[in-house]
Structure formats: C-alpha cells, structure tokens
Design a protein around this motif. Structure first.
Motif, PDB file in Angstrom:
ATOM      1  N   GLY A   1       0.799  -1.222   0.000  1.00 26.01           N
ATOM      2  CA  GLY A   1       0.000   0.000   0.000  1.00 26.01           C
ATOM      3  C   GLY A   1       0.831   1.271   0.000  1.00 26.01           C
ATOM      4  N   THR A   2       2.116   1.166   0.364  1.00 25.75           N
ATOM      5  CA  THR A   2       2.992   2.336   0.379  1.00 25.75           C
ATOM      6  C   THR A   2       3.928   2.390  -0.820  1.00 25.75           C
ATOM      7  N   VAL A   3       3.849   1.407  -1.705  1.00 27.90           N
ATOM      8  CA  VAL A   3       4.681   1.418  -2.912  1.00 27.90           C
ATOM      9  C   VAL A   3       4.233   2.578  -3.806  1.00 27.90           C
ATOM     10  N   PRO A   4       5.135   3.420  -4.270  1.00 31.34           N
ATOM     11  CA  PRO A   4       4.746   4.555  -5.114  1.00 31.34           C
ATOM     12  C   PRO A   4       4.003   4.106  -6.365  1.00 31.34           C
ATOM     13  N   ALA A   5       3.098   4.953  -6.817  1.00 36.06           N
ATOM     14  CA  ALA A   5       2.292   4.618  -7.993  1.00 36.06           C
ATOM     15  C   ALA A   5       3.167   4.319  -9.199  1.00 36.06           C
ATOM     16  N   GLU A   6       4.297   5.018  -9.325  1.00 39.87           N
ATOM     17  CA  GLU A   6       5.175   4.805 -10.483  1.00 39.87           C
ATOM     18  C   GLU A   6       5.684   3.368 -10.549  1.00 39.87           C
ATOM     19  N   GLU A   7       5.996   2.787  -9.392  1.00 35.18           N
ATOM     20  CA  GLU A   7       6.494   1.410  -9.368  1.00 35.18           C
ATOM     21  C   GLU A   7       5.386   0.415  -9.695  1.00 35.18           C
ATOM     22  N   ARG A   8       4.184   0.677  -9.208  1.00 38.26           N
ATOM     23  CA  ARG A   8       3.059  -0.204  -9.541  1.00 38.26           C
ATOM     24  C   ARG A   8       2.751  -0.136 -11.039  1.00 38.26           C
ATOM     25  N   LEU A   9       2.796   1.073 -11.590  1.00 41.89           N
ATOM     26  CA  LEU A   9       2.546   1.241 -13.027  1.00 41.89           C
ATOM     27  C   LEU A   9       3.563   0.476 -13.855  1.00 41.89           C
ATOM     28  N   ALA A  10       4.819   0.484 -13.426  1.00 37.92           N
ATOM     29  CA  ALA A  10       5.867  -0.226 -14.163  1.00 37.92           C
ATOM     30  C   ALA A  10       5.595  -1.729 -14.181  1.00 37.92           C
ATOM     31  N   ILE A  11       5.126  -2.277 -13.063  1.00 38.21           N
ATOM     32  CA  ILE A  11       4.791  -3.702 -12.992  1.00 38.21           C
ATOM     33  C   ILE A  11       3.642  -4.015 -13.945  1.00 38.21           C
TER      34      ILE A  11
ATOM     35  N   LEU B   1      -3.981  -2.834  -8.045  1.00 43.13           N
ATOM     36  CA  LEU B   1      -3.345  -1.636  -8.588  1.00 43.13           C
ATOM     37  C   LEU B   1      -3.484  -0.456  -7.634  1.00 43.13           C
ATOM     38  N   MET B   2      -4.578  -0.417  -6.888  1.00 34.90           N
ATOM     39  CA  MET B   2      -4.815   0.691  -5.959  1.00 34.90           C
ATOM     40  C   MET B   2      -4.197   0.454  -4.594  1.00 34.90           C
ATOM     41  N   GLY B   3      -3.336  -0.568  -4.467  1.00 37.47           N
ATOM     42  CA  GLY B   3      -2.603  -0.796  -3.226  1.00 37.47           C
ATOM     43  C   GLY B   3      -3.190  -1.839  -2.310  1.00 37.47           C
ATOM     44  N   ASN B   4      -4.259  -2.513  -2.737  1.00 37.88           N
ATOM     45  CA  ASN B   4      -4.880  -3.539  -1.908  1.00 37.88           C
ATOM     46  C   ASN B   4      -4.205  -4.895  -2.115  1.00 37.88           C
ATOM     47  N   ALA B   5      -4.376  -5.776  -1.152  1.00 41.37           N
ATOM     48  CA  ALA B   5      -3.970  -7.170  -1.287  1.00 41.37           C
ATOM     49  C   ALA B   5      -5.234  -7.997  -1.500  1.00 41.37           C
TER      50      ALA B   5
ATOM     51  N   PHE C   1       2.172 -11.696 -13.929  1.00 40.69           N
ATOM     52  CA  PHE C   1       2.346 -10.612 -12.957  1.00 40.69           C
ATOM     53  C   PHE C   1       3.434 -10.922 -11.940  1.00 40.69           C
ATOM     54  N   ARG C   2       3.540 -12.162 -11.546  1.00 39.12           N
ATOM     55  CA  ARG C   2       4.633 -12.532 -10.634  1.00 39.12           C
ATOM     56  C   ARG C   2       5.972 -12.355 -11.339  1.00 39.12           C
ATOM     57  N   LYS C   3       6.021 -12.716 -12.608  1.00 47.80           N
ATOM     58  CA  LYS C   3       7.247 -12.553 -13.389  1.00 47.80           C
ATOM     59  C   LYS C   3       7.586 -11.076 -13.572  1.00 47.80           C
ATOM     60  N   ALA C   4       6.557 -10.237 -13.631  1.00 45.04           N
ATOM     61  CA  ALA C   4       6.773  -8.802 -13.809  1.00 45.04           C
ATOM     62  C   ALA C   4       7.222  -8.112 -12.529  1.00 45.04           C
ATOM     63  N   GLY C   5       7.189  -8.821 -11.405  1.00 50.59           N
ATOM     64  CA  GLY C   5       7.687  -8.244 -10.164  1.00 50.59           C
ATOM     65  C   GLY C   5       6.660  -7.992  -9.084  1.00 50.59           C
ATOM     66  N   LEU C   6       5.432  -8.495  -9.236  1.00 50.41           N
ATOM     67  CA  LEU C   6       4.428  -8.320  -8.190  1.00 50.41           C
ATOM     68  C   LEU C   6       4.861  -9.110  -6.954  1.00 50.41           C
ATOM     69  N   PRO C   7       4.955  -8.472  -5.785  1.00 52.41           N
ATOM     70  CA  PRO C   7       5.460  -9.160  -4.582  1.00 52.41           C
ATOM     71  C   PRO C   7       4.568 -10.320  -4.140  1.00 52.41           C
ATOM     72  N   LYS C   8       5.175 -11.267  -3.440  1.00 45.56           N
ATOM     73  CA  LYS C   8       4.431 -12.405  -2.897  1.00 45.56           C
ATOM     74  C   LYS C   8       3.391 -11.918  -1.896  1.00 45.56           C
ATOM     75  N   GLY C   9       2.253 -12.593  -1.910  1.00 48.88           N
ATOM     76  CA  GLY C   9       1.219 -12.301  -0.924  1.00 48.88           C
ATOM     77  C   GLY C   9       0.293 -11.166  -1.299  1.00 48.88           C
ATOM     78  N   VAL C  10       0.704 -10.314  -2.234  1.00 49.36           N
ATOM     79  CA  VAL C  10      -0.165  -9.209  -2.653  1.00 49.36           C
ATOM     80  C   VAL C  10      -1.365  -9.753  -3.413  1.00 49.36           C
TER      81      VAL C  10
END
Length: 575
Positions: free
Chosen positions: A128-138, A236-240, A260-269
């Motif tokens: 939930g604290t990951v910057p939007a830019e990093e989420r967009l890149a994923i 995308l909006m920071g929820n798990a 998405f896991r290959k693109a870098g989405l963290p475990k558990g999200v």
C-alpha cells in the motif's frame, strides 16, 4: 477544487439526451485513452495484415493448442508465493470434446483460504505504500509479457471455454487494453491536486490509500479479461487480494497470475485461490478484516453474499465495499426506420458470439410488425449459414456452451418453450451432448410479453422476439423499460433523430450501457466502462477511473503553517 481532468462529451448523444443529461455526469478521460482511440481509427484505414504473418500466427496458435492437449496445465492454489496441490482436484473438460481435459485445478480448503487472508494482510502494509510509479511499471511490464506469449493464453480460452479464435483474440485484446488503460488511469489519478483558495498558509494534499483490510475477487467463466480486471484493479490501488476464478477460467487466469509474478508483483499481494464458491464466501466473510468483494456472477449469488455480509456486519472493522456485475436481460429495440442490414448483422453478433454466454449477450429482440417478415427471413438464413462446431476449426463461427450445467439448463428451457403454446420456435433448437455441449442457435417468437423467456436471463444461444404494432411505439418502449428486473445493456435501431431521442427518454433506466445503431455488446473499439443497474449489478463501471476509485480509501491531509513561503517544497517532499 480537486482537478479530475477534462470531461469528454459524445456530441451525438448530447444532441439526443439534452444538456441536463450531460452536464451532471462527468466523464474522466486520460489523454492516452483518446490517443488510443485515434490510433484504432487510423488502423482501420491500413491494409490487411501480411498473409505470411497471419499464417505464422495460425501455426503458432495450432501448436499451442496441440501442446495444451498433450500436457494439461496444472493449476495450484498459490498463497504467499507457495504452491499447494491439494486433494481436491477438479478437471477442466473441453466443452467441445467432453472426454478430453485441458487443465487440472487444485482447489483450496478452508485452512489455505485463511492462510491467504493472513498473507494478504501482511503484504498490504508494504504494498500500500509502494509509489504509484512502481506499480505502473509492474502493470505495463506484465501486459508486455502477456502480449509476447499470448498464444498459450488463447489456446486455453479456446479449449477450456469453447471460444472461437476470433472470440479468444478479442478477449486477450480486451485484457491488454484493460491493463494498460488502468495503468494510465492511475497515473492520472495520482496527479490529483487541490487548488488553494483563501488563506495561503493552508496546504491540502490528497492521498490514495488502499482499503483497511483485504479484498476478494470472484470471477465467473465468461472472460479472462473480466476475471483479471476483478482481481487486479484493487491490487493496482494498493490492496492485497484473494483471487477466486471460476473453474473454467482458472487455467487462463493462472497464466495471467504467473505473468504478474514474473513482472515483479510481490508475494502475498495477489493470492491465487480457486475453491468451492460457498466455502470461499463463508470463509472470507468470517474474517474481521474483510474490506471488500469484487464479484461477477448471478444475481442470486450476489444476494446471498449481500445478506451474509449484512448478518455479520458487527464483526468487521470497516464497512465492506461490495461491487457486483450480474447477468442482464439485454435488448435490441428496432424502429420501423431502422436499416435491416445493420439490425441483422448486429443481432447475429450480439446473440450468438460465444454461444450467447456473455453477460451482455442479446437475449430479447423487439421488432415492429412491418419489418418482421423480412427480418425473420434474413435471420433464419444467417442462422442456417452459421457453422456450429469445434472451436479449433478455422471456419467455426460458434462453439459449444461452457459446461454440463449450462447445457442441461438450456435443454430444459428449450423443451419448456416447445411445449408452451404462446411461444413459436422459428428455427433451431437441437441439443446434442454425444461429443460436446452443443446447442444450435434458436430464434423464437414470444406472444406473451410476460413470458420468462422475455424477462429472465438466458445465458445461451436463444433469441426470443416480440413483435409489436407500428402504431404502438410508446407502449412497446414501456414494455421494454419495465418488463425485466435486469438492466445491463441495450440498443436502439432507428434512423430518425426524434425517434432516437424518444427512445432514449423512455429507456434511460432500462440499461446502464445504451447503444444507438450498434449491437448491445458494444463495438470492439468503443468506450470500455461497463456495468448494470437493477439486478444486473452495482454499476461501478469497470474499466474506468471511477472503478479504480472504488478500491481506494482517499485521505486528505491539510496543514497550516506560520511561514507559507517555505511550504511548497516541504509539502512536495512529503507527498
């Protein structure tokens, strides 16, 4: 004032609806979305694709289909990156060849669902604290991964859902467009700023927080684009999220999850949790940190969930947000001024693509008596020319229905209709399950306007027609508006502006996606936001910035300082 961006108004629709109907409804549009529409318009003017490239694509798809047949995909439950191959193994049969199976899905038990909830709550603190830019890149990286390996995904859509190559390609295209559009929307939303008025020493800032708890996503078999959107929009909006796809769409959803896991989405999200629907619902609604549900399914299923959540409301730490998209009783309303070529083509596509199983597939047709004889002849000819069969064959235009439950439900409905004296079967109506779940397209005339065939969802290749008198236009519109409890999608076919305006006025509440001289499933290049009212859903318009905001809990921070001249830099650093 909070700046949301420009409102884009459809001028043609504005002409029919009037200023009052437009000015009160703001449409958020990102410039990238406008450019994308322009690109699509330009692409229509380009020559057809290189035959050699097209042939290579067909060869790659045939190879992917062959490989999927040879080695069924194993789809585990995945919690915090850990795969579980449980004792509850469900086979996904090919609907066109029920003796073959395409995947084996390992359902989660209650213990694993509870573990997924715990994993989601632990992961959300950081995500939930990951910057939007990093989420967009994923997101954009995942879309590229899916696009580069789309043949396997198409193969699973064809083999597990019975979609034709065209339907499967459209599904993948919608998936990619949704992922990229949502990324653009978040980029736009993350730039929201307040205009400062009044005292210059007051500085507000706007923060898009996730919901306070975990979110669950439940998807029906209809589409991998829909299944993915339900799960990934809240992420995308920071929820798990706990992702619970239907059995038939589990294999294609799992391929998206892996991308998405290959693109870098963290475990558990994002926890991939296929399971029994009732068990899943009972378990998530028992959790005190249940914050929301993104649901696609039947109205009956959603009503049960709504009641269950209401009965358990005292245990939650927040009010859970429930978003739902359910079936529609979608219509084409034809006026005597309509062009029959347009009506016939749009009706065939809307009623029989994917065997009429889309949520917004056409399921009732209203025709004036003056046009019915010719339109009936054209539709019967088109249905006779429509090839029904193996969806892997290039010339197949309609495949089977998705599973045995759907086949038996449609067979029962057809048999009832044949015995009802107020229903006339014009053509079609054969059901054959000797090889696959095949139901031939049906055209029927219903004389009783209150017949369930005209008021209840069908979910199959059955098109009931109601013929109205030319001089009873307003009465016919009133019938359409109040005949059904469902209000998802509808179309008006007419060539006179005053008639279109008259129809829009009467049908305003009978559909939340209303089209003019276009099929009720919408044009492939049309505006994507979608949702229904009445028993067709909560009308949150998935595929839009509004839908993303549904999964955010915005926070306003207002700060007052003695020395306003030095504030902008400090505020910028903090936000």
């Amino acid at each position: 004032m909070l700046k949301l961006g420009s409102a884009i108004v459809n001028r043609a629709l504005y002409r029919h609806m009037g200023a009052a109907g437009i000015t009160s409804e703001l449409v958020i549009a990102h410039p990238a979305a406008i450019l994308e529409i322009k690109d699509k318009d330009q692409s229509k003017q380009t020559p057809n694709a290189d035959p050699e490239i097209q042939m290579n694509g067909e060869l790659l798809l045939n190879h992917a289909i062959l490989q999927s047949h040879r080695k069924p995909l194993e789809v585990p439950t995945v919690v915090a990156g850990e795969e579980f191959f449980t004792m509850d193994m469900q086979k996904v049969c090919c609907p066109h060849e029920i003796s073959e199976h395409i995947a084996r899905v390992f359902y989660a038990n209650r213990c694993q669902i509870e573990k997924a909830i715990k994993s989601a709550l632990e992961a959300q603190g950081n995500w939930g604290t990951v910057p939007a830019e990093e989420r967009l890149a994923i997101w954009r990286k995942a879309a590229s991964i899916i696009e580069s390996d789309s043949m396997e995904l198409k193969a699973h859509l064809i083999l597990s859902l019975g979609k034709t190559e065209s339907d499967a390609s459209n599904d993948v295209s919608r998936l990619l467009n949704t992922l990229r559009s949502n990324a653009d929307y978040l980029e736009h939303l993350s730039q929201l700023r307040f205009d400062i008025t009044g005292d210059v020493n007051i500085f507000p800032s706007f923060h898009l927080r996730p919901l306070d708890g975990f979110v669950a996503a439940m998807a029906s078999f209809e589409s991998v684009a829909l299944s993915t959107g339900l799960a990934l929009s809240p992420v995308l909006m920071g929820n798990a999220v706990l992702w619970n796809p239907a059995l038939e769409v589990a294999s294609s959803s799992y391929l998206v999850y892996k991308a998405f896991r290959k693109a870098g989405l963290p475990k558990g999200v994002l926890n991939f949790v296929p399971s029994n629907e009732r068990l899943f619902v009972d378990t998530i609604t028992d959790a005190i940190h249940f914050a929301g549900l993104n649901y696609h399914g039947t109205a009956e299923g959603y009503c049960r969930i709504h009641k269950l959540v209401g009965d358990k409301m005292n245990r939650y730490i927040c009010f859970p947000r429930l978003a739902a998209e359910c079936q529609g009783k979608n219509f084409h309303f034809v006026h005597s001024s309509a062009k029959l070529d347009v009506v016939c083509s749009a009706t065939m596509d809307a009623a029989f693509n994917f065997a009429g199983q889309y949520t917004n597939s056409l399921s009732r047709l209203f025709v004036p008596s003056s046009l019915w004889p010719e339109l009936k002849e054209r539709l019967c000819h088109a249905i006779a020319e429509l090839k029904v069969g193996n969806p892997t064959a290039k010339d197949t235009k309609m495949g089977p229905v998705v599973n045995r439950v759907a086949f038996e439900r449609l067979e029962k409905l057809i048999n009832r209709s044949k015995l009802t004296h107020t229903i006339e079967i014009i053509c079609g109506g054969n059901c054959d399950r000797s090889v696959g779940n095949f139901v031939t397209p049906i055209l029927a005339v219903a004389q009783d306007p209150l017949d369930p065939l005209l008021s209840e969802p069908i979910g199959g290749p059955i098109l009931p027609v109601f013929v109205y008198a030319d001089d009873a236009l307003t009465d016919a519109l009133q019938l359409v508006a109040h005949q059904s409890k469902y209000a998802l999608s509808g179309s008006i076919f007419a060539s006179r502006d005053e008639i279109i305006s008259h129809c829009l006025k009467h049908l305003r509440m009978s559909a939340s996606n209303l089209y003019v001289n276009e099929r009720c499933t919408g044009h492939p290049d049309g505006i994507p936001p979608f949702g229904g009212n009445r028993l067709s859903g909560t009308n949150d318009k998935s595929g839009s910035a509004y839908f993303l905001m549904r999964w955010s809990s915005p926070m306003l921070v207002e700060e007052t300082l003695d020395n306003p001249m030095s504030v902008p830099l400090s505020i910028e650093k903090r936000t």
